[in-house]
Scaffold this motif. Structure first.
Motif, PDB file in Angstrom:
ATOM      1  N   THR A  30       0.852  -1.179   0.000  1.00 52.13           N
ATOM      2  CA  THR A  30       0.000   0.000   0.000  1.00 52.13           C
ATOM      3  C   THR A  30       0.890   1.232   0.000  1.00 52.13           C
ATOM      4  O   THR A  30       1.752   1.383   0.865  1.00 52.13           O
ATOM      5  N   ARG A  37      -3.327   1.282  -3.499  1.00 53.61           N
ATOM      6  CA  ARG A  37      -2.870  -0.026  -3.978  1.00 53.61           C
ATOM      7  C   ARG A  37      -3.529  -0.224  -5.334  1.00 53.61           C
ATOM      8  O   ARG A  37      -4.666  -0.680  -5.435  1.00 53.61           O
ATOM      9  N   THR A  38      -2.824   0.174  -6.377  1.00 49.45           N
ATOM     10  CA  THR A  38      -3.382   0.182  -7.718  1.00 49.45           C
ATOM     11  C   THR A  38      -2.381  -0.343  -8.733  1.00 49.45           C
ATOM     12  O   THR A  38      -1.182  -0.367  -8.480  1.00 49.45           O
ATOM     13  N   ASP A  67      -3.993  -8.510 -11.119  1.00 48.75           N
ATOM     14  CA  ASP A  67      -4.437  -7.967  -9.832  1.00 48.75           C
ATOM     15  C   ASP A  67      -4.471  -6.455  -9.976  1.00 48.75           C
ATOM     16  O   ASP A  67      -3.429  -5.806 -10.029  1.00 48.75           O
ATOM     17  N   GLY A  69      -5.567  -4.292  -7.843  1.00 48.49           N
ATOM     18  CA  GLY A  69      -5.429  -3.599  -6.573  1.00 48.49           C
ATOM     19  C   GLY A  69      -6.778  -3.286  -5.959  1.00 48.49           C
ATOM     20  O   GLY A  69      -7.821  -3.771  -6.401  1.00 48.49           O
ATOM     21  N   THR A  70      -6.761  -2.427  -4.950  1.00 50.06           N
ATOM     22  CA  THR A  70      -7.988  -2.075  -4.246  1.00 50.06           C
ATOM     23  C   THR A  70      -8.453  -0.656  -4.535  1.00 50.06           C
ATOM     24  O   THR A  70      -9.540  -0.272  -4.136  1.00 50.06           O
ATOM     25  N   THR A  71      -7.626   0.131  -5.196  1.00 50.59           N
ATOM     26  CA  THR A  71      -7.998   1.506  -5.585  1.00 50.59           C
ATOM     27  C   THR A  71      -7.863   1.635  -7.098  1.00 50.59           C
ATOM     28  O   THR A  71      -7.034   0.963  -7.710  1.00 50.59           O
TER      29      THR A  71
END
Length: 78
Positions: A30, A37-38, A67, A69-71
């Motif tokens: 992160t 986290r992109t 993947d 990421g989360t953003t």
């Protein structure tokens, strides 16, 4: 972050940059206090009294993202 540019200090230009033929398999880190986290982040920021320089001819192609990421990915000027 999978790939990225953070042009924060100085007035110099960033030119002719290519990200090509990259396989992003896993993002586990992160980035900074915003918890980014992109797979991709490209930013010009005013980091000092001169601010960030320009970015010209930035090419992103043939990127396999397994993947993301989360953003969300970002393209930012601030």
């Amino acid at each position: 972050m999978g790939i990225g540019v953070d042009h924060k200090y100085g007035i110099g230009a960033l030119t002719h940059v290519t990200f090509d033929n990259i396989d992003i398999e896993k993002l586990s880190y992160t980035y900074n206090t915003n918890h980014i986290r992109t797979w991709a982040s490209f930013a010009i920021r005013n980091g000092d009294s001169f601010g960030g320089g320009t970015i010209d001819n930035l090419n992103v192609k043939n990127i396999n993202v397994r993947d993301k990421g989360t953003t969300p990915g970002r393209l930012k000027y601030d």
